[in-house]
Motif scaffolding. Sequence first.
Motif: not given
Length: 426
Positions: A263-282
């Motif tokens: 595993k190199v990434l575990i993250s959660h994205v809420n609806p507001d983030e993915y609706l705005a396209g602001s979810a960026e996870k390194p």
Amino acid sequence: MPHPSNTALRSIQCTQCSAPLELHGGRRVESLTCPYCGSVLDTKHEFKILKKFRGEIKKIYAPLELGMQGKIKGAQFTIIGVIQYHTIGEYHSWYEFLMYSPTHGYAWLEYDNGHFIFSYRVRELPDREIRQITKYRFTFRHNNFKVYEFYKAKIQYVAGELTWVANVGDQVKLVEAVSPPYIYTQEKTSAEVEYTLGEYLDPQIVYQAFKLTGSARKPKEVHPAQPFAASALLQGLSKAGKIFTPLNLLALIAILLVGSGNKVLISHVNPDEYLAGSAEKPFTVNKSNRLIALNLYSDLDNAWAWYDVEVQKSGAPLFSMSKQISYYQGYEGGEHWSEGSKKARAYFKVSEPGVYTIQVWGEGGTGNRGTTPQNRSLRMEVKEGVIVSRYFIAMTVLSLLALMAVPLSKWHFENKRWGEYEDDDD
């Protein structure tokens, strides 16, 4: 009493129609039926006419004829007589050819729709009384037999020499039991009970023995006494399965143990983030050209969501993919139902190690027509060094099928023999 020589062939004329008739049999022959006029002649009393069969007889096909000679089981036989039987109440007819050998006496060669059975009379009885019960078991000469069928038959046609006087219309009750390639038969007439032991012969061997032209007719059905013979292809598949099944199983177990990746990434994205396209996870990739798995999960309930995912390096897009998650369930008609999945997965590779970024855009809705996303977060998991197990599972299944090619083919063969599923006690 010695048998007459094989070369001591006699010829007579039918005392009814004067047709030329050849005598091939030994001293036990009691009747000679003229194939031209149907007269039954008494061989013990100067060929006196005992009976004459009238009317046309519909004869079935058979590759054998009176007078033919062939070597079977190491003995030279001549066909001296033929009887066509017909099962009472069914549309089934077959031939039984009486054969004579100066050194081995009398035997029968049955022809039934392309199948051949070589049989002879026996005096021994099985270890128990034969009962008319399908698959009833008994032992004879160290072979375990099962009753196959029991029925009545009558004579439709007679020609040549026989060791008794056979009449068209004579009936016989038959009980047949099988232990392939052997068949044990009990024959009951109004006068006596006789037993025969038969063995299934490869049709091509019979053709070669009697020097018949052409190829043997391929039987359409499985004969009760026909043994199962795996083809060269099935045997080859089975041998390959024995080799590759253990190897594939070991490979599959190893992959299941170590092939899940790191595993190199575990993250959660809420609806507001993915609706705005602001979810960026390194996330960081440690080795190049290794398979990377992106696992998405959202606990949706009677809702749907659509995600556009982009993998970037230093702000530049490398890969883009779209995934849908939808899940619906309910209770109707006394039963619970569900459809869809709460999971989605994608695979990709990168050419060099380093830091990468996943950016997510999305939309969704509830019910069938809603356009407002359900308030459920999206869980993202990235694993590096994943080995996809489905290919190894497929290879393992294929090798198992190859391994089971012969047993499965034999099961199907036995099912065709008995016309039903075999009992579990076999």
